[in-house]
Write a protein that holds these residues in place. Structure first.
Motif, PDB file in Angstrom:
ATOM      1  N   ARG A   1      39.748  55.186  44.846  1.00 19.04           N
ATOM      2  CA  ARG A   1      39.009  54.291  45.725  1.00 19.04           C
ATOM      3  C   ARG A   1      39.385  54.632  47.161  1.00 19.04           C
ATOM      4  O   ARG A   1      40.456  55.202  47.406  1.00 19.04           O
ATOM      5  N   PRO A   2      38.558  54.237  48.142  1.00 16.39           N
ATOM      6  CA  PRO A   2      38.860  54.566  49.537  1.00 16.39           C
ATOM      7  C   PRO A   2      40.192  53.996  50.023  1.00 16.39           C
ATOM      8  O   PRO A   2      40.806  54.546  50.942  1.00 16.39           O
TER       9      PRO A   2
ATOM     10  N   GLY B   1      44.210  54.452  25.525  1.00 17.60           N
ATOM     11  CA  GLY B   1      44.411  54.222  26.950  1.00 17.60           C
ATOM     12  C   GLY B   1      43.430  53.212  27.514  1.00 17.60           C
ATOM     13  O   GLY B   1      43.760  52.445  28.426  1.00 17.60           O
ATOM     14  N   VAL B   2      42.198  53.204  26.984  1.00 15.15           N
ATOM     15  CA  VAL B   2      41.219  52.190  27.406  1.00 15.15           C
ATOM     16  C   VAL B   2      41.746  50.803  27.051  1.00 15.15           C
ATOM     17  O   VAL B   2      41.649  49.858  27.847  1.00 15.15           O
ATOM     18  N   ASP B   3      42.311  50.676  25.848  1.00 15.49           N
ATOM     19  CA  ASP B   3      42.904  49.402  25.434  1.00 15.49           C
ATOM     20  C   ASP B   3      43.960  48.943  26.432  1.00 15.49           C
ATOM     21  O   ASP B   3      44.025  47.763  26.794  1.00 15.49           O
ATOM     22  N   LEU B   4      44.804  49.871  26.847  1.00 20.08           N
ATOM     23  CA  LEU B   4      45.903  49.520  27.754  1.00 20.08           C
ATOM     24  C   LEU B   4      45.371  48.939  29.057  1.00 20.08           C
ATOM     25  O   LEU B   4      45.846  47.896  29.526  1.00 20.08           O
ATOM     26  N   VAL B   5      44.384  49.610  29.634  1.00 19.21           N
ATOM     27  CA  VAL B   5      43.804  49.102  30.880  1.00 19.21           C
ATOM     28  C   VAL B   5      43.136  47.748  30.657  1.00 19.21           C
ATOM     29  O   VAL B   5      43.327  46.803  31.417  1.00 19.21           O
ATOM     30  N   ALA B   6      42.360  47.665  29.576  1.00 22.54           N
ATOM     31  CA  ALA B   6      41.606  46.436  29.298  1.00 22.54           C
ATOM     32  C   ALA B   6      42.506  45.219  29.173  1.00 22.54           C
ATOM     33  O   ALA B   6      42.189  44.145  29.697  1.00 22.54           O
ATOM     34  N   MET B   7      43.631  45.378  28.475  1.00 24.53           N
ATOM     35  CA  MET B   7      44.505  44.230  28.256  1.00 24.53           C
ATOM     36  C   MET B   7      45.067  43.689  29.562  1.00 24.53           C
ATOM     37  O   MET B   7      45.338  42.497  29.682  1.00 24.53           O
ATOM     38  N   CYS B   8      45.231  44.555  30.543  1.00 21.08           N
ATOM     39  CA  CYS B   8      45.754  44.117  31.844  1.00 21.08           C
ATOM     40  C   CYS B   8      44.651  43.581  32.755  1.00 21.08           C
ATOM     41  O   CYS B   8      44.767  42.488  33.314  1.00 21.08           O
ATOM     42  N   VAL B   9      43.559  44.358  32.912  1.00 22.53           N
ATOM     43  CA  VAL B   9      42.536  43.951  33.882  1.00 22.53           C
ATOM     44  C   VAL B   9      41.747  42.734  33.412  1.00 22.53           C
ATOM     45  O   VAL B   9      41.339  41.899  34.229  1.00 22.53           O
ATOM     46  N   ASN B  10      41.516  42.611  32.102  1.00 19.73           N
ATOM     47  CA  ASN B  10      40.815  41.414  31.613  1.00 19.73           C
ATOM     48  C   ASN B  10      41.635  40.154  31.852  1.00 19.73           C
ATOM     49  O   ASN B  10      41.076  39.071  32.048  1.00 19.73           O
ATOM     50  N   ASP B  11      42.953  40.290  31.805  1.00 17.43           N
ATOM     51  CA  ASP B  11      43.816  39.131  32.049  1.00 17.43           C
ATOM     52  C   ASP B  11      43.738  38.672  33.501  1.00 17.43           C
ATOM     53  O   ASP B  11      43.591  37.479  33.782  1.00 17.43           O
ATOM     54  N   ILE B  12      43.866  39.610  34.450  1.00 21.14           N
ATOM     55  CA  ILE B  12      43.848  39.179  35.849  1.00 21.14           C
ATOM     56  C   ILE B  12      42.442  38.769  36.284  1.00 21.14           C
ATOM     57  O   ILE B  12      42.274  37.983  37.226  1.00 21.14           O
ATOM     58  N   LEU B  13      41.432  39.271  35.573  1.00 21.52           N
ATOM     59  CA  LEU B  13      40.052  38.888  35.850  1.00 21.52           C
ATOM     60  C   LEU B  13      39.828  37.390  35.694  1.00 21.52           C
ATOM     61  O   LEU B  13      38.990  36.805  36.390  1.00 21.52           O
ATOM     62  N   VAL B  14      40.573  36.771  34.806  1.00 25.48           N
ATOM     63  CA  VAL B  14      40.402  35.342  34.516  1.00 25.48           C
ATOM     64  C   VAL B  14      40.528  34.489  35.776  1.00 25.48           C
ATOM     65  O   VAL B  14      39.912  33.428  35.881  1.00 25.48           O
ATOM     66  N   THR B  15      41.285  34.941  36.746  1.00 25.46           N
ATOM     67  CA  THR B  15      41.455  34.196  38.008  1.00 25.46           C
ATOM     68  C   THR B  15      40.345  34.483  39.002  1.00 25.46           C
ATOM     69  O   THR B  15      40.332  33.905  40.097  1.00 25.46           O
ATOM     70  N   GLY B  16      39.436  35.392  38.656  1.00 26.70           N
ATOM     71  CA  GLY B  16      38.407  35.820  39.592  1.00 26.70           C
ATOM     72  C   GLY B  16      38.823  37.025  40.404  1.00 26.70           C
ATOM     73  O   GLY B  16      38.103  37.432  41.323  1.00 26.70           O
ATOM     74  N   ALA B  17      39.967  37.624  40.066  1.00 25.87           N
ATOM     75  CA  ALA B  17      40.491  38.748  40.843  1.00 25.87           C
ATOM     76  C   ALA B  17      39.800  40.057  40.479  1.00 25.87           C
ATOM     77  O   ALA B  17      39.509  40.319  39.314  1.00 25.87           O
TER      78      ALA B  17
ATOM     79  N   ALA C   1      36.705  49.611  34.919  1.00 25.61           N
ATOM     80  CA  ALA C   1      37.148  48.410  35.631  1.00 25.61           C
ATOM     81  C   ALA C   1      36.996  48.536  37.134  1.00 25.61           C
ATOM     82  O   ALA C   1      37.158  47.549  37.858  1.00 25.61           O
ATOM     83  N   GLY C   2      36.727  49.753  37.626  1.00 28.89           N
ATOM     84  CA  GLY C   2      36.605  49.956  39.060  1.00 28.89           C
ATOM     85  C   GLY C   2      37.922  49.984  39.796  1.00 28.89           C
ATOM     86  O   GLY C   2      37.954  49.782  41.018  1.00 28.89           O
ATOM     87  N   CYS C   3      39.016  50.216  39.087  1.00 24.58           N
ATOM     88  CA  CYS C   3      40.323  50.239  39.743  1.00 24.58           C
ATOM     89  C   CYS C   3      40.884  51.654  39.749  1.00 24.58           C
ATOM     90  O   CYS C   3      40.502  52.491  38.928  1.00 24.58           O
TER      91      CYS C   3
ATOM     92  N   ILE D   1      35.974  46.054  28.335  1.00 25.39           N
ATOM     93  CA  ILE D   1      36.392  45.654  29.683  1.00 25.39           C
ATOM     94  C   ILE D   1      35.264  44.837  30.310  1.00 25.39           C
ATOM     95  O   ILE D   1      34.122  45.310  30.410  1.00 25.39           O
ATOM     96  N   TYR D   2      35.571  43.619  30.739  1.00 26.97           N
ATOM     97  CA  TYR D   2      34.560  42.664  31.174  1.00 26.97           C
ATOM     98  C   TYR D   2      34.469  42.532  32.697  1.00 26.97           C
ATOM     99  O   TYR D   2      33.725  41.687  33.204  1.00 26.97           O
ATOM    100  N   VAL D   3      35.195  43.354  33.418  1.00 20.45           N
ATOM    101  CA  VAL D   3      35.385  43.152  34.853  1.00 20.45           C
ATOM    102  C   VAL D   3      34.068  43.111  35.621  1.00 20.45           C
ATOM    103  O   VAL D   3      33.795  42.149  36.353  1.00 20.45           O
ATOM    104  N   ARG D   4      33.259  44.132  35.504  1.00 14.19           N
ATOM    105  CA  ARG D   4      32.066  44.218  36.357  1.00 14.19           C
ATOM    106  C   ARG D   4      31.086  43.080  36.066  1.00 14.19           C
ATOM    107  O   ARG D   4      30.518  42.483  36.991  1.00 14.19           O
ATOM    108  N   ASP D   5      30.868  42.777  34.789  1.00 11.31           N
ATOM    109  CA  ASP D   5      29.923  41.707  34.443  1.00 11.31           C
ATOM    110  C   ASP D   5      30.421  40.350  34.923  1.00 11.31           C
ATOM    111  O   ASP D   5      29.661  39.571  35.507  1.00 11.31           O
ATOM    112  N   ALA D   6      31.701  40.055  34.687  1.00 11.74           N
ATOM    113  CA  ALA D   6      32.225  38.741  35.057  1.00 11.74           C
ATOM    114  C   ALA D   6      32.283  38.571  36.571  1.00 11.74           C
ATOM    115  O   ALA D   6      31.949  37.500  37.099  1.00 11.74           O
ATOM    116  N   LEU D   7      32.712  39.608  37.301  1.00  8.12           N
ATOM    117  CA  LEU D   7      32.800  39.484  38.759  1.00  8.12           C
ATOM    118  C   LEU D   7      31.425  39.287  39.380  1.00  8.12           C
ATOM    119  O   LEU D   7      31.276  38.559  40.369  1.00  8.12           O
TER     120      LEU D   7
END
Length: 349
Positions: A41-42, A90-106, A139-141, A229-235
């Motif tokens: 990312r930039p 590896g996708v699982d690993l990322v998903a378990m972390c980013v889906n969790d922080i997504l819950v706060t809207g992050a 996840a865009g990260c 990974i639910y990040v883009r849809d939920a955000l």
């Protein structure tokens, strides 16, 4: 008294003799550099290989709150090893972390991984990191760093362990903490891709009862499907609609995860007839003779993520999800008063 030095006739020792191959580690770094580059990312400063990953928030946020999460993939790793498939874990690993922080809207900003093994097998490790990079892209990260630890004697040859860590950010006044959730709110489900990364100690017991991985290879392959990974849809929904709460359905299943994000005076009522439970879960329950209550507190049963919205907003949220191709399950339940102390209730078909 210290032991005298060995005689000159003893062979010289090297780190490789002790089981650690620095050259293999360097070869892995060279293999993964193009994979990591695709996640950039930039805001990322510097490249792979430094002592720390650098990320500049700049003026992207007015009043940012940083949200962090760490996790692993549990004994799903053992299924990956049994199938000799390392490109999805590896996708699982990322998903378990980013889906969790997504819950706060992050919004997840960056990710780091830790790969530990007894002997570094470059091909398998590169497959794992390829999955991590693919998850970060979804996840865009940015994948801005990690650690590969070769520890002979700690892990048997061929075995490895994974852990991950993600940091995201959300504007303080846009944080989602569940405090505005009220009785009567609608619970909207998003489909899972399978058991995700939870319940695999039980799943492996069921596979053993069914004759093992080779006897049930097709089902075992299906059980290895990576976590969605639910990040883009939920955000996208949090920006345009009044989402009052979100929950990632992980260990504890539907029974325990949704109530984590609602006020203690409230509960939930779920209607299991509102979504089609995937056949894979029915097979696990049948072969393992697992009771319904145990299934509900262990697995996601086809619902990987939920959004809680006002009942009046539910139709618009579902329509927006459909436009994004997110395949929402629709309204699967509602928030209720828990005056009687019962926080989770199921409407039985």
């Amino acid at each position: 008294m210290s032991k005298p030095p060995p005689p000159p006739s003893d062979p010289r020792l090297s780190y490789r003799d002790a089981g650690v191959d620095i050259d293999a580690g360097n070869a892995l770094v060279d293999r993964i550099k193009p994979l990591v580059k695709r996640t950039m990312r930039p805001e990322v400063l510097g490249g792979l290989g430094g002592f720390g990953g650098l990320f500049a928030l700049g003026d992207r946020y007015r009043d940012p709150v940083l949200v962090s999460g760490t996790d692993g993939v549990g004994t799903k790793l053992m299924l990956a090893r049994a199938l000799n498939r390392h490109d999805t874990i590896g996708v699982d690993l990322v998903a378990m972390c980013v889906n969790d922080i997504l819950v706060t809207g992050a919004e997840p900003l960056f990710f780091l991984d830790y790969f530990a093994c007894g002997k570094l097998e470059v091909d398998a490790a590169a497959d794992v990191v390829a999955g991590i990079a693919r998850g970060c892209e979804q996840a865009g990260c940015a994948l801005i760093g990690g650690e590969t630890a070769e520890m002979p004697g700690m892990y048997p040859p061929g075995e490895y362990d994974l852990a991950g860590f993600s940091v995201g950010a959300v504007e303080r006044d846009r944080m989602i903490d569940g405090s505005t959730i009220r009785a009567g709110d609608a619970i909207i489900g998003l489909p899972s891709s399978g058991p995700h990364s939870n319940g695999y100690s039980l799943i492996r017991k069921v596979l053993e009862r069914a004759g093992g991985v080779e006897a049930e290879r097709e089902r075992a392959e299906a059980l290895l499907a990576p976590t969605r990974i639910y990040v883009r849809d939920a955000l996208a929904l949090t920006a345009d609609h009044a989402v009052r709460g979100m929950a990632h359905i992980t260990g504890g299943g539907l029974t325990e995860n949704i109530v984590r994000v609602i006020p203690e005076s409230l509960g939930i009522e779920l209607d299991a007839s509102c979504w089609a439970e995937p056949d894979l879960f029915g097979w696990l329950a049948e072969v393992g003779r697992i009771e319904t209550a145990e299934m509900r507190r262990t697995f996601n049963l086809g619902v990987g993520f939920v959004l809680i919205v006002r009942e009046a907003d539910a139709a618009a949220v579902i329509e927006a999800l459909e436009r994004r191709g997110a395949d929402p399950l629709g309204v699967i339940g509602r928030v209720i008063d828990a005056g009687d102390g019962e926080r989770v209730r199921y409407v039985e078909a």
